[in-house]
Every structure is written in C-alpha cells, then in structure tokens.
Design an enzyme around this catalytic site. Structure first.
Site, mmCIF file in Angstrom:
data_model
loop_
_atom_site.group_PDB
_atom_site.id
_atom_site.type_symbol
_atom_site.label_atom_id
_atom_site.label_comp_id
_atom_site.label_asym_id
_atom_site.label_seq_id
_atom_site.Cartn_x
_atom_site.Cartn_y
_atom_site.Cartn_z
ATOM 1 N N ASP A 166 -7.486 18.515 -14.459
ATOM 2 C CA ASP A 166 -7.814 17.173 -14.947
ATOM 3 C C ASP A 166 -7.435 17.159 -16.434
ATOM 4 O O ASP A 166 -8.073 17.809 -17.258
ATOM 5 C CB ASP A 166 -9.314 16.888 -14.750
ATOM 6 C CG ASP A 166 -9.714 15.484 -15.197
ATOM 7 O OD1 ASP A 166 -9.054 14.933 -16.094
ATOM 8 O OD2 ASP A 166 -10.707 14.943 -14.667
ATOM 9 N N ARG A 210 0.857 -1.197 0.000
ATOM 10 C CA ARG A 210 0.000 0.000 0.000
ATOM 11 C C ARG A 210 0.889 1.242 0.000
ATOM 12 O O ARG A 210 0.648 2.206 -0.712
ATOM 13 C CB ARG A 210 -0.950 0.007 1.215
ATOM 14 C CG ARG A 210 -1.657 1.340 1.400
ATOM 15 C CD ARG A 210 -2.926 1.295 2.249
ATOM 16 N NE ARG A 210 -2.878 0.386 3.365
ATOM 17 C CZ ARG A 210 -2.160 0.584 4.502
ATOM 18 N NH1 ARG A 210 -1.453 1.682 4.653
ATOM 19 N NH2 ARG A 210 -2.157 -0.317 5.459
HETATM 20 C C1 LIG Z 1 -13.475 8.987 -16.579
HETATM 21 C C2 LIG Z 1 -13.082 10.314 -16.059
HETATM 22 C C3 LIG Z 1 -12.832 10.501 -14.702
HETATM 23 C C4 LIG Z 1 -13.027 9.404 -13.670
HETATM 24 O O1 LIG Z 1 -12.103 8.391 -13.843
HETATM 25 P P1 LIG Z 1 -12.359 6.828 -13.510
HETATM 26 O O2 LIG Z 1 -11.110 6.187 -13.950
HETATM 27 O O3 LIG Z 1 -13.571 6.425 -14.301
HETATM 28 O O4 LIG Z 1 -12.615 6.740 -12.059
HETATM 29 C C5 LIG Z 1 -12.410 11.755 -14.294
HETATM 30 N N1 LIG Z 1 -12.250 12.764 -15.171
HETATM 31 C C6 LIG Z 1 -12.502 12.620 -16.483
HETATM 32 C C7 LIG Z 1 -12.307 13.756 -17.405
HETATM 33 C C8 LIG Z 1 -12.924 11.390 -16.978
HETATM 34 O O5 LIG Z 1 -13.177 11.253 -18.286
#
Ligand SMILES: *Cc1c(COP(=O)(O)O)cnc(C)c1O
Length: 379
Positions: free
Chosen positions: A170, A46
């Site tokens: 993101d 972990r």
């Molecule tokens: C899919 C997605 C997520 C979440 O990710 P997971 O791997 O599905 O948990 C977050 N941000 C964006 C832009 C995504 O497309």
C-alpha cells in the site's frame, strides 16, 4: 521520460479525434457493435471505459508495472486484490495498517476463509516467523499510519520470493512520485487515490498496479466480476490531480520539513514521528527506498485534553479524516481513523490518546506554523 513529465504526458494524453489536450470524459455505459463482437475495444463500461482506461494506463506507467486498475475507493481496490486469493489462504500483514484494511481483513474477508496474521513488518524477522504452510502473500503498508513506521520493501520482497509469496504494498503515503514498490521487487502496488493522487479532497478512488500478465488477467477478472470500478468523471479528476502530483509532493516536502523542525523544539510536544528525522528508527531505510518523506507527521501532545485543545484552536488545519490534500488536515487517530481498532490493540501499537496526526498541505508554511504555535500555547 522524467517523473514530472510522465505525470503530464504519460498514459494516454488528449484526444486524437478532436485535438483536445485532456482526455474526454466518456460518460457512457455501452458501445455500439458493428455485428456481434465487432467493437473498438470497449463493450460495456464495467469491463472497460476509455476515460478509466486512460487513467489505468497512466498509473501503470507511473508505477512502472504491467497493468493498472481503477476502483471506486481504496477499500474496493484492496478488497479486489485480496479476492485474488482463495478460502484457506493466509496473508501476513503490517500490524498498523490503515484501520479500514484491518477491518475488511479481520471482519469481512475472514468470513470467506481468508486467514491473516498482523505483525510488525518493519522487523523482517517477524515476517519470516509469521509465514505458514498456507501463506500466499505479504501485505505491507509503508510508511504506516499513523506512526510512520517503515518496512524495507526490497528485503521483505526477497523473503516473500524465497517462500513463493506475492508482495503487496500500500503506497498511499509515499505516492508513486516518491516511491515505486514494483521497482523494489513488489508484485502488486495499491493506492487510496483519494489521498495524494487525487490531492484536492474531491474524489474517493483506488488504484492498483500489477507486475505481470498473469496477475493482470486475474485482477481484471475480479474487477469485472465484482464491479467496484471507478466512474469516468472521477477517473478524469484523478488524471487532472496527477498532473500536479510532482509539484505538490515537492512543495509538501518543503512545508513539512519546516513544520517538523518547529514541532521538534516545542516544549509541549513530547514526541514527533516523521521518517525524514535522522532519529526516526527506520530513517536509513526510508532514505534508501523513497526519494522523499511525504507530508504526514504525527506527534504526541501528552493527553486527550491537550489534543482536543489543539484541534479546537487551529484555523488552517481542518479537523477531518483523510490526508494528502492541498488543505492541511489534522486528526486524532485513536478516536478517528483508528477507532475501529480495539483499544487494547491501539495501546499495544503506541497509538495514544494524545497522538495527533497532521497532513501538511500547500498553504504558506508561516501561516501553518503560527497556527500550530497558538494551538499549543497554554491558555
Ligand atoms: C484511506 C486509505 C485507504 C482506504 O482508501 P479509501 O479511498 O478511503 O477507500 C487505504 N490505505 C491507506 C493507507 C489509506 O490512507
């Protein structure tokens, strides 16, 4: 090292003990100590695992940051990042963030006292206006999902710095091959590696890169404390996916441009959303901060019925959530990825019932265009 080379030779490559050219999958939970504390850098998986560590080193290098972290999903990564903050802290976020991000912030983390305001971050003034006394971060998703709005990362980070806030980006849609937010001034960049980074619809994973030792220590503390880590097998699959990220993104770009040109001239397509189009309102910013526009395209076919007909008729576009894989995927955001967003909010954002989103894959583009053509034909 150039980008495509770094994806193949970056981080920790191979295994010095055996000469194996790929990093071994260390399917192990614990490590022998030669006396208390006498370990070789790993104590318990972990806290750290050699395969995950190799992936974390790779994403760190590719994003140009200080440290990398791998999580069991994009949502686990996002949750861990938000856990850097305290009850009573406030975050300003992009209003059309990924549905799951909206949900975890508005319906889970709110219960722990994390406050949030969602604004159109592509309008920098709205970021400035939303900042309050207790604001600690600006969280940007760019391009957004599914309308592909672009936020100017450099300018948003400048505003954040002026107010001593962290900038979190993101970067899932652009990928580190096309866009590197840390170089543009962001403090934290994160990915749903389930998408382009993995690239083959076979792993769910999240990655985070931070730009300082302080953030690295804080995030490692959260990662180790809360435990949402990525397993060794999936870490290995992501490294394998990343070796071809460059070539996949280049080819995606070629296919996507042709498909966008086809959609644009089609009489049954009302509106096409793609940052590579010169008529896209944020095209200039997209061009400035990213080296490519990606493979996500949304278009409006006018009604739920038209969207359903297209979904029913296509053969090569698989009806599925997710994106960024070798297979082309198609979805209707209003009833799928964005279903957890209340209908009134969706309407306000412009996510209509006739909006279709495609993730362009690596099939022959002629087949993809023929497929859309027959799907859009009148019956
Ligand atoms: C899919 C997605 C997520 C979440 O990710 P997971 O791997 O599905 O948990 C977050 N941000 C964006 C832009 C995504 O497309």
């Amino acid at each position: 090292m150039k980008r495509k080379t770094m994806l193949i030779h970056g981080g920790i490559s191979g295994d010095p003990a055996t000469g194996a050219v790929s990093v071994p999958i260390y399917q192990v939970s614990t490590y022998k100590q030669d006396g208390v504390g006498g370990h070789k850098g790993f104590e318990y998986s972990r806290t750290g695992n050699p395969t995950r560590h190799a992936l974390e080193e790779l994403i760190k290098e590719v994003e140009g940051g200080h440290a990398g972290f791998a999580f069991g999903s994009g949502m686990a990564a996002i949750t861990a990042v938000v856990m850097l903050f305290n009850s009573g802290d406030h975050i300003v976020l992009t209003d059309d963030v990924y549905g799951g991000t909206y949900r975890v912030i508005a319906k889970v983390l709110n219960r722990f006292g994390i406050e949030a305001t969602f604004v159109d971050t592509s309008n920098l003034e709205e970021i400035e206006k939303a900042i309050k006394e207790n604001t600690k971060a600006v969280y940007i998703e760019t391009p957004t999902n599914p309308l592909l709005k672009i936020t100017d990362i450099r300018e948003a980070a400048k505003i954040a710095k002026r107010h001593r806030l962290l900038t979190i980006v993101d970067n899932t849609f652009s990928t580190p091959y096309w866009q590197n937010p840390i170089e543009l001034g962001a403090d934290i960049v994160l990915h749903s590696a389930t998408k382009y980074i993995g690239g083959h619809s076979d792993v769910v994973a999240g990655l985070v890169v931070v730009n300082s030792e302080k953030l690295a220590e804080e995030l490692h503390f959260v990662q180790n404390s809360t435990g949402g880590v990525l397993g060794p097998q999936d870490s290995w699959l992501l490294m394998r996916g990343m070796k071809t990220l460059g070539i996949r993104m280049e080819e995606t770009e070629v296919n996507t441009k042709e498909i966008v040109a086809f959609l644009e001239q089609h009489p049954r397509v009302h509106k096409v959303y793609y940052p590579g189009l010169s008529i896209h309102p944020n095209h200039e910013i997209a061009k400035k901060q990213a080296r490519g526009f990606g493979g996500m395209v949304s278009f409006d076919v006018g009604s739920e019925e038209n969207a359903d007909k297209l979904l029913r008729k296509v053969k090569y576009f698989t009806l599925a959530e997710s994106l960024g894989a070798v297979e082309s995927l198609i979805s209707v955001p209003a009833r799928m990825t964005h279903a957890s967003i209340p209908k009134e909010r969706r309407a306000a954002l412009g996510i209509t019932d006739g909006l279709v989103r495609i993730s362009v894959g690596l099939e022959d583009v002629e087949d993809l265009i023929d497929d859309l053509k027959q799907g859009l034909e009148e019956e």
